[in-house]
Design an enzyme around this catalytic site. Structure first.
Site, PDB file in Angstrom:
ATOM      1  N   HIS A 306      11.609  -4.141  -2.070  1.00  5.86           N
ATOM      2  CA  HIS A 306      12.511  -3.768  -3.155  1.00  5.86           C
ATOM      3  C   HIS A 306      12.504  -4.868  -4.208  1.00  5.86           C
ATOM      4  CE1 HIS A 306      16.137  -2.469  -5.256  1.00  5.86           C
ATOM      5  NE2 HIS A 306      15.908  -1.307  -4.697  1.00  5.86           N
ATOM      6  N   ASP A 363      14.652   4.500   1.260  1.00  4.96           N
ATOM      7  CA  ASP A 363      13.748   5.631   1.506  1.00  4.96           C
ATOM      8  C   ASP A 363      13.098   5.601   2.882  1.00  4.96           C
ATOM      9  OD1 ASP A 363      14.063   6.799  -1.063  1.00  4.96           O
ATOM     10  OD2 ASP A 363      12.852   5.189  -1.897  1.00  4.96           O
TER      11      ASP A 363
HETATM   12  N1  CMC Z   1       3.895  -3.043   1.435  1.00  5.33           N
HETATM   13  C1  CMC Z   1       3.089  -4.125   1.375  1.00  5.33           C
HETATM   14  N2  CMC Z   1       3.246  -5.157   0.520  1.00  5.33           N
HETATM   15  C2  CMC Z   1       4.261  -5.078  -0.333  1.00  5.33           C
HETATM   16  C3  CMC Z   1       5.159  -3.977  -0.355  1.00  5.33           C
HETATM   17  C4  CMC Z   1       4.939  -2.936   0.574  1.00  5.33           C
HETATM   18  N3  CMC Z   1       5.737  -1.867   0.595  1.00  5.33           N
HETATM   19  N4  CMC Z   1       6.082  -4.162  -1.324  1.00  5.33           N
HETATM   20  C5  CMC Z   1       5.797  -5.342  -1.904  1.00  5.33           C
HETATM   21  N5  CMC Z   1       4.707  -5.909  -1.314  1.00  5.33           N
HETATM   22  C6  CMC Z   1       4.104  -7.209  -1.611  1.00  5.33           C
HETATM   23  C7  CMC Z   1       3.283  -7.163  -2.897  1.00  5.33           C
HETATM   24  O1  CMC Z   1       1.940  -6.843  -2.631  1.00  5.33           O
HETATM   25  C8  CMC Z   1       3.471  -8.558  -3.419  1.00  5.33           C
HETATM   26  O2  CMC Z   1       2.625  -9.410  -2.669  1.00  5.33           O
HETATM   27  P1  CMC Z   1       1.949 -10.720  -3.358  1.00  5.33           P
HETATM   28  O3  CMC Z   1       3.119 -11.611  -3.738  1.00  5.33           O
HETATM   29  O4  CMC Z   1       1.067 -11.285  -2.319  1.00  5.33           O
HETATM   30  O5  CMC Z   1       1.193 -10.219  -4.567  1.00  5.33           O
HETATM   31  C9  CMC Z   1       4.913  -8.923  -3.038  1.00  5.33           C
HETATM   32  O6  CMC Z   1       5.192  -8.115  -1.881  1.00  5.33           O
HETATM   33  C10 CMC Z   1       5.934  -8.604  -4.130  1.00  5.33           C
HETATM   34  O7  CMC Z   1       5.779  -7.229  -4.478  1.00  5.33           O
HETATM   35  P2  CMC Z   1       5.850  -6.667  -5.968  1.00  5.33           P
HETATM   36  O8  CMC Z   1       5.023  -5.442  -6.052  1.00  5.33           O
HETATM   37  O9  CMC Z   1       5.588  -7.768  -6.923  1.00  5.33           O
HETATM   38  O10 CMC Z   1       7.387  -6.302  -6.022  1.00  5.33           O
HETATM   39  P3  CMC Z   1       8.102  -5.389  -7.078  1.00  5.33           P
HETATM   40  O11 CMC Z   1       9.482  -5.856  -7.151  1.00  5.33           O
HETATM   41  O12 CMC Z   1       7.324  -5.339  -8.346  1.00  5.33           O
HETATM   42  O13 CMC Z   1       8.015  -3.910  -6.430  1.00  5.33           O
HETATM   43  C11 CMC Z   1       8.533  -2.062  -5.026  1.00  5.33           C
HETATM   44  C12 CMC Z   1       9.049  -3.352  -5.679  1.00  5.33           C
HETATM   45  C13 CMC Z   1       9.706  -1.313  -4.427  1.00  5.33           C
HETATM   46  C14 CMC Z   1       7.892  -1.158  -6.103  1.00  5.33           C
HETATM   47  C15 CMC Z   1       7.508  -2.421  -3.933  1.00  5.33           C
HETATM   48  O14 CMC Z   1       8.120  -3.184  -2.910  1.00  5.33           O
HETATM   49  C16 CMC Z   1       6.819  -1.194  -3.326  1.00  5.33           C
HETATM   50  O15 CMC Z   1       5.811  -0.724  -3.861  1.00  5.33           O
HETATM   51  N6  CMC Z   1       7.370  -0.623  -2.206  1.00  5.33           N
HETATM   52  C17 CMC Z   1       6.866   0.615  -1.650  1.00  5.33           C
HETATM   53  C18 CMC Z   1       7.430   1.802  -2.416  1.00  5.33           C
HETATM   54  C19 CMC Z   1       8.905   2.021  -2.103  1.00  5.33           C
HETATM   55  O16 CMC Z   1       9.320   2.028  -0.941  1.00  5.33           O
HETATM   56  N7  CMC Z   1       9.693   2.262  -3.155  1.00  5.33           N
HETATM   57  C20 CMC Z   1      11.126   2.560  -3.019  1.00  5.33           C
HETATM   58  C21 CMC Z   1      11.983   1.453  -3.532  1.00  5.33           C
HETATM   59  S1  CMC Z   1      13.720   1.600  -3.093  1.00  5.33           S
HETATM   60  C22 CMC Z   1      14.307   3.084  -3.743  1.00  5.33           C
HETATM   61  C23 CMC Z   1      14.059   3.313  -5.174  1.00  5.33           C
HETATM   62  O17 CMC Z   1      13.940   2.419  -6.006  1.00  5.33           O
HETATM   63  O18 CMC Z   1      14.033   4.483  -5.510  1.00  5.33           O
END
Ligand code: CMC
Length: 422
Positions: A306, A363
């Site tokens: 998140h 989720d």
């Molecule tokens: N699986 C594997 N690695 C992950 C995941 C994941 N689900 N989420 C984040 N990471 C890693 C990412 O690769 C990055 O690694 P590094 O620092 O080595 O590059 C690090 O964690 C930080 O991630 P980010 O993508 O920079 O984080 P963000 O804040 O931009 O994205 C997110 C947040 C929710 C989009 C992301 O965690 C994600 O894609 N999660 C899976 C989709 C998901 O479950 N979304 C629902 C979110 S909650 C409800 C809502 O908002 O509706």
């Protein structure tokens, strides 16, 4: 900390105001920065950007705290239903008995869709995604209520607010019945909000359906935990669109589109699809954790991580315990719940997830409850939208009530070619 920050850029020495919130969150007000220096701030993905001051929802991602209008989400889930929580969000206070009853009755008596909307739903290709149908329907509602599209008229806003909250469950249920080739079942003024939704979804063609109070409780809970989450992607979208004085229907339709994405609300559908895939793959949880860690792979654990929570998402905790209770009551053994728990355990002990503070989010477990109720996976994000709707509206209304409201219009740093000749 002082209420000004000193900034030195080239020959400029500036004092920028620091805005302090009621929970001591601090925001540097840079609105005059460009005027004073010609420099803008750059923050892709708005990781460090506050777009507004808001009095609706407080969330502390480090501590895993979520509150609506000052009340802890855990307490709201125990003591309120969806209608109470909706009024809390919209009005700032919990309703009196009389206010609750007036609103409840007004909403229930408005659940019927205009004939043109029923025809519109019937015209969609059955196999189309429900979120595409939902976004189109929300926008189309305004064509039937053209006397409710002035965003600056308080009565029109109140009418469209009520109309949207009343008709979203009907639209969702009719989308489901259309996709499954069933006759539509009209809303019933004798039933409650959630009871109506379940009946319109699952009644036989004569309109018979025995409402299960465990399902009503579970759905109320899910709708409440999805109600609001401050400046998330879809809510920010609703505010941005609303800032152009776009009407409420169109602003909400834009929010639905933003929610559809698998990185946002669409993650609930993607998560259950992922869990099913793991189940078909002999429940090999470690393999998928490995794939999620592999930067070459592009696979992510859906329902994990998140932007704001760097701790267990309190909503996931609430939903997980509700899964336990519901599955036990129904004497159901959902293999996907087993896989989800195994996946959580492996991921939470893994260095990759620990170092990045990645935890299950809202989720991750919600699909287990939707499945137990009998809601098809493609409809999960529509259910998220039903829950989030009052949150979107509360933010849209807060934006319009704000004396500092301006059209949202970010800037950019241009990196294309310099002037050249044709
Ligand atoms: N699986 C594997 N690695 C992950 C995941 C994941 N689900 N989420 C984040 N990471 C890693 C990412 O690769 C990055 O690694 P590094 O620092 O080595 O590059 C690090 O964690 C930080 O991630 P980010 O993508 O920079 O984080 P963000 O804040 O931009 O994205 C997110 C947040 C929710 C989009 C992301 O965690 C994600 O894609 N999660 C899976 C989709 C998901 O479950 N979304 C629902 C979110 S909650 C409800 C809502 O908002 O509706």
């Amino acid at each position: 900390m002082s209420d000004v920050a000193k900034l030195s850029i080239g020959e400029h020495e500036l004092e920028l105001p620091v805005i302090v919130g009621t929970e001591n969150e601090q925001g540097l007000d840079i609105s005059k920065l460009r005027g004073m220096t010609g420099i803008i701030t750059l923050d892709e993905g708005f990781v460090n950007t506050g777009s507004t001051q808001s009095a609706i929802t407080f969330l502390d991602g480090e501590k895993g705290i979520l509150r609506y209008r000052g009340y802890a989400i855990e307490e709201i889930c125990k003591k309120c239903d969806f209608i109470d929580s909706t009024l809390l969000l919209l009005n700032g206070e919990l309703p009196s008995d009389e206010q609750r009853e007036t609103f409840r009755q007004a909403v229930i008596s408005d659940m019927q869709l205009p004939e043109g909307m029923v025809k519109l739903i019937s015209a969609f290709p059955r196999e189309a995604h429900p979120m595409a149908m939902l976004a189109a329907c929300v926008n189309a509602l305004s064509t039937h209520h053209q006397d409710q599209v002035d965003p600056l008229d308080a009565q029109q806003v109140q009418n469209s607010t009520q109309r949207l909250i009343a008709t979203l469950p009907t639209i969702a249920a009719y989308i489901h019945r259309h996709r499954t080739g069933q006759e539509f079942v009209a809303p019933n003024a004798e039933l409650g909000y959630v009871e109506n939704f379940l009946t319109m979804m699952f009644a036989d063609e004569q309109g018979h359906y025995e409402v299960d109070s465990d399902f009503v409780d579970a759905l109320n809970l899910l709708l409440i935990v999805h109600l609001d989450h401050e400046q998330n992607c879809s809510t920010s979208t609703v505010r941005v669109v609303g800032s152009a004085n776009t009407n409420l229907y169109a602003s909400i339709a834009a929010g639905v589109c933003a929610l559809w994405g698998p990185l946002h609300g669409g993650a609930n559908e993607a998560c259950v699809n992922m869990l099913s895939q793991i189940a078909e793959d002999d429940g090999d949880v470690a393999k998928y954790v490995g794939m999620a860690k592999d930067k070459q792979d592009g696979f992510r654990l859906m329902g994990f991580g998140h932007r704001v929570y760097k701790n267990y998402d309190p909503r996931a905790r609430i939903i997980k315990s509700a899964c336990d209770v519901l599955l036990e009551k129904l004497d159901l053994d959902d293999p996907l719940f087993e896989i989800a728990q195994a996946l959580e355990k492996v991921a939470l002990e893994d260095e990759y997830f620990v170092a990045r503070k990645l935890y299950p989010n809202v989720d991750f477990y919600s699909g287990v409850i939707y499945r137990a109720i009998g809601i098809p996976v493609e409809l999960f994000t529509v259910l998220f939208a039903m829950g989030r709707l009052p949150g979107w509206i509360a933010h849209w209304q807060e934006l319009h009530a704000s004396p500092s409201k301006r059209i949202c219009r970010p800037r950019q740093v241009y990196t294309g070619p310099e002037l050249r000749e044709l």
